[in-house]
Design a protein around this motif. Structure first.
Motif: not given
Length: 403
Positions: A282-299
């Protein structure tokens, strides 16, 4: 004003949201009467409910997602009839002033036209997928074949009968106008993807979260969303394979879709130990994961001849992460990334170029921080739900002035 929204996904509004439901709730907050219509999934209560002050009609349908293209096609063709029957049986007053309809799917336009003819409703088309050309690009249907001709005629009718059309980029507008020159240019306006920003966590919370996830010391490249043909997951697998020698680099692929199983097979076959596939969040859970990420990937698939702007970019911006985009030559996403200073890009299918751009981000933490901050600023300036609402209101004002 009485408004109906015809869509494909209406979550429980007390528990989750989509960019479309967020926009409809803005209309409700501004005093408009809103009804949302969408499929009833297995966990949904079927029929008519009231959630956050708006009417929600959930309609039993055939399977629409993660099924074969034949079953999906039949399911989509039946949608307008199923929705129309459910609306009539619901006893809702069907005299709506305005019908919002996003693409996909194109088939619901038949229902929107019924409202237009019977009740003089105006049609606001939110154009996202440009169908059927995207299906031709992905070799799902044949250019000039009977299926293509059938849906191409529906597409022409959709543009002709829509009263106003919101497109996610200038490239979208230019493409549709070039291929449909008889449609008045006054119908088109910019309506980029939007979202309601989530609050950022404190730095110590992010560090603690990363430790709890067992990802401390990892450089995380996160891809989130649909795993399908448009995303050309083979290109991500090729990138991961080229980066196996970088011990602390980890690709997290989050989501579901028709191509998830083939992608998992690719990961296993190539022993891609630097790839971890995670279930849809879900959106909020994914956002918390993105906060610990370094890069967001688009393909995006290099086979596209139409411009696409993935909506996942907004949540990457929200989390202050730079974007690494593997893109076709038609999308104007590169120009958007350059103008906003929020990311880098490479031609889809060129693994060496894409790896070079990834290594640039990997080796330059200050660049990542600057790009993340720039994307965050760009989101607040252009991609929030209140900005989308303002653009929609301007389009409707112009429409009313013309009539």
């Amino acid at each position: 004003m009485r408004i109906a929204f015809l869509g494909l996904g209406i979550p429980n509004l007390y528990e989750n949201s989509t960019m479309y439901t967020e926009l409809m709730l803005e209309f409700h907050k501004d005093g408009h009467e809103v009804t949302l219509v969408g499929p009833a999934f297995e966990d949904d209560v079927k029929g008519l409910q009231t959630e956050k002050g708006v009417q929600v009609l959930r309609v039993p349908t055939l399977n629409l997602f993660q099924v074969g293209k034949f079953e999906k096609g039949i399911s989509n063709l039946l949608l307008p009839y199923q929705y129309k029957k459910a609306l009539k049986n619901s006893k809702i007053d069907l005299k709506f002033d305005l019908i919002f309809m996003p693409t996909p799917p194109i088939t619901l336009f038949d229902l929107a036209v019924w409202f237009k003819k019977k009740y003089k409703s105006k049609i606001y088309l939110i154009l996202r997928d440009i169908f059927p050309q995207n299906a031709v690009d992905l070799k799902m249907i044949t250019q000039g074949g009977i299926i293509h001709r059938y849906f191409r005629e529906k597409e022409r009718k959709m543009y002709r009968l829509s009263d106003t059309i919101g497109c996610m980029s200038q490239g979208n507008i230019d493409y549709v106008r070039a291929h449909n020159p008889s449609v008045s240019k006054k119908k088109f306006h910019l309506l980029p993807n939007w979202d309601t920003p989530l609050p950022l966590s404190q730095e110590n919370e992010i560090v603690e979260r990363k430790n709890k996830m067992g990802l401390n010391g990892k450089f995380l490249v996160v891809f989130g969303g649909n795993i399908g043909l448009p995303q050309k997951m083979e290109n991500i697998a090729d990138l991961a394979k080229s980066c196996l020698e970088i011990e602390n680099l980890l690709f997290l692929i989050v989501g579901d879709g028709y191509e998830r199983d083939p992608f998992e097979d690719l990961v296993i076959a190539n022993n891609l130990t630097n790839v971890k596939i995670m279930d849809y969040m879900e959106r909020e859970e994914f956002f918390k994961l993105m906060e610990v990420a370094d890069v967001g990937l688009i393909s995006l698939s290099e086979d596209f001849t139409i411009p696409n702007i993935p909506s996942k970019a907004v949540i990457y911006h929200n989390a202050k992460k730079p974007i690494l985009a593997s893109v076709d030559t038609q999308t104007d996403l590169p120009q958007i990334l350059e103008k906003s200073g929020s990311g880098v890009f490479a031609r889809a299918g060129n693994t060496e170029e894409l790896k070079s751009k990834l290594l640039y981000l990997y080796n330059n933490p200050e660049v990542r921080k600057t790009m993340g901050n720039s994307g965050y600023r760009y989101m607040y300036e252009s991609l929030t739900v209140d900005k989308a609402y303002s653009r929609a209101q301007i389009a409707l004002k112009n429409l009313n002035e013309k009539t």
